[in-house]
Design an enzyme around this catalytic site. Sequence first.
Site, PDB file in Angstrom:
ATOM      1  N   ASP A  26       0.818  -1.217   0.000  1.00  0.00           N
ATOM      2  CA  ASP A  26       0.000   0.000   0.000  1.00  0.00           C
ATOM      3  C   ASP A  26       0.857   1.274   0.000  1.00  0.00           C
ATOM      4  O   ASP A  26       1.993   1.267   0.480  1.00  0.00           O
ATOM      5  CB  ASP A  26      -0.911  -0.014   1.237  1.00  0.00           C
ATOM      6  N   ASN A  74     -10.614  -3.270  -6.265  1.00  0.00           N
ATOM      7  CA  ASN A  74      -9.787  -2.317  -7.024  1.00  0.00           C
ATOM      8  C   ASN A  74     -10.338  -2.002  -8.424  1.00  0.00           C
ATOM      9  O   ASN A  74      -9.899  -1.040  -9.062  1.00  0.00           O
ATOM     10  CB  ASN A  74      -8.329  -2.798  -7.138  1.00  0.00           C
ATOM     11  N   ARG A 200      -5.270  -1.584   8.849  1.00  0.00           N
ATOM     12  CA  ARG A 200      -6.429  -2.455   8.639  1.00  0.00           C
ATOM     13  C   ARG A 200      -6.040  -3.593   7.696  1.00  0.00           C
ATOM     14  O   ARG A 200      -5.005  -3.546   7.031  1.00  0.00           O
ATOM     15  CB  ARG A 200      -7.622  -1.663   8.095  1.00  0.00           C
TER      16      ARG A 200
HETATM   17  C1  FPP Z   1      -2.063  -0.069  -3.283  1.00  0.00           C
HETATM   18  O1  FPP Z   1      -1.603   1.263  -3.246  1.00  0.00           O
HETATM   19  C2  FPP Z   1      -1.496  -0.763  -4.451  1.00  0.00           C
HETATM   20  C3  FPP Z   1      -2.200  -1.368  -5.439  1.00  0.00           C
HETATM   21  C4  FPP Z   1      -3.680  -1.414  -5.455  1.00  0.00           C
HETATM   22  C5  FPP Z   1      -1.532  -1.990  -6.618  1.00  0.00           C
HETATM   23  C6  FPP Z   1      -0.284  -2.761  -6.322  1.00  0.00           C
HETATM   24  C7  FPP Z   1       0.377  -3.087  -7.611  1.00  0.00           C
HETATM   25  C8  FPP Z   1       1.695  -3.062  -7.847  1.00  0.00           C
HETATM   26  C9  FPP Z   1       2.712  -2.830  -6.796  1.00  0.00           C
HETATM   27  C10 FPP Z   1       2.238  -3.265  -9.243  1.00  0.00           C
HETATM   28  C11 FPP Z   1       2.119  -4.605  -9.865  1.00  0.00           C
HETATM   29  C12 FPP Z   1       2.401  -5.773  -8.995  1.00  0.00           C
HETATM   30  C13 FPP Z   1       3.318  -6.755  -9.243  1.00  0.00           C
HETATM   31  C14 FPP Z   1       3.266  -7.983  -8.386  1.00  0.00           C
HETATM   32  C15 FPP Z   1       4.345  -6.688 -10.305  1.00  0.00           C
HETATM   33  P1  FPP Z   1      -2.634   2.459  -3.456  1.00  0.00           P
HETATM   34  O2  FPP Z   1      -2.769   2.716  -4.907  1.00  0.00           O
HETATM   35  O3  FPP Z   1      -3.933   2.112  -2.783  1.00  0.00           O
HETATM   36  O4  FPP Z   1      -1.915   3.636  -2.732  1.00  0.00           O
HETATM   37  P2  FPP Z   1      -2.611   4.840  -1.950  1.00  0.00           P
HETATM   38  O5  FPP Z   1      -3.330   4.233  -0.775  1.00  0.00           O
HETATM   39  O6  FPP Z   1      -1.455   5.681  -1.541  1.00  0.00           O
HETATM   40  O7  FPP Z   1      -3.528   5.512  -2.922  1.00  0.00           O
END
Ligand code: FPP
Length: 246
Positions: A26, A74, A200
């Site tokens: 996250d 998501n 959480r």
């Molecule tokens: C949460 O941060 C992250 C995600 C929903 C996406 C995670 C995906 C990757 C790291 C890239 C692809 C994965 C691999 C395994 C190559 P957020 O977007 O909710 O962050 P925020 O809470 O700061 O908005």
Amino acid sequence: MPLFGKKEETKVDFSHLPRHVAIIMDGNGRWAKSRGLPRTAGHAAGAETFRTIATYCREIGISYLTVYAFSTENWKRPAEEVSAIMKLLKKYLMEAISDMEKEKVRFRFFGDLTPLTPELRTLCEETERSSAKFDGCQVNICLNYGGRDELLRAARAFAADCAAGKDAPESLTDGQFSGYLWSAGVPDPDLVIRPGGEVRISNFLLWQSAYAEFYFTDVNWPDFSKEELRRALAVYQSRSRRFGGI
Ligand code: FPP
């Protein structure tokens, strides 16, 4: 300690590591925002961090690493962001396939892959199939994954087995139920890490994390380094796990 020079590494007992580490990756969006970059740049940086941490886990001997890449919720994000995450996954998997013989990592996907593009879905299935023979570190990628969705599917599958006369409700055990989950055959996580400052569980491994130790940090996922992981491991090693006993 010298006044200048390298900061000392957090000490970890590498002979008593958690067998299974799970991570909610996250903070990508906030990392990007704080730099005036688009959210997709945060995911790209997060994908690099994933690569660094997965490699380190393999090197130090962690047997299972599970990451939350994309949840059932998501899909509510803008199409552009969803597509950027899917592209990063595709890029990573294509590279993983080419490094497979050298790295010997086994991949599994937890989640319903049917809504993915046929191309990405085939890539996931091919990665899983061709890496199944490896017995090094296992990386589980949660993709279109939700803990409640997983539990509902398991309950439905068990109910269907009962209706077909293959099983009976009163005989269901904890271990048998685990076998209906996406994570069938994978030991429960010992340590769940959540960077990004939120405290959480966000529908992640609800059944499997019943006795996991949790580690939360304000560091956003793109900034999560090997040293951050060592800190999490050291905290884990300082805990007393009693599994409900005394
Ligand atoms: C949460 O941060 C992250 C995600 C929903 C996406 C995670 C995906 C990757 C790291 C890239 C692809 C994965 C691999 C395994 C190559 P957020 O977007 O909710 O962050 P925020 O809470 O700061 O908005």
